[in-house]
Write a protein that holds these residues in place. Structure first.
Motif: not given
Length: 74
Positions: A34-38, A44-46, A52-53
């Motif tokens: 449940d955590r994707f760092d882009a 940058d955004e989580e 959602e991403l």
């Protein structure tokens, strides 16, 4: 790469993706289920889910769904 391929890499294989878009180095790291760092350039955004991403206009004002066919994943 199709959006289904990207989804599988992030959710099932739990591997990162890296690509260039609009002159910026971009990518996504799956840190947890449940955590994707882009990131895209200096931004940058989580995100809390792959859905959602891929629906967020994070990549230079475009969604990952919109640009997936335009970029080559490294």
């Amino acid at each position: 790469m199709s959006i289904d391929d990207i989804r599988e890499r992030l959710e099932v294989n739990f591997t990162h993706i890296v690509f260039d878009y609009a002159g910026k180095h971009c990518g996504v790291d799956p840190l947890a289920a449940d955590r994707f760092d882009a990131w895209c350039g200096d931004e940058d955004e989580e995100f809390e889910s792959v859905d959602e991403l891929i629906e967020s206009p994070f990549f230079n004002g475009k969604t990952l769904k919109e640009i997936c066919d335009e970029v080559e994943m490294m």
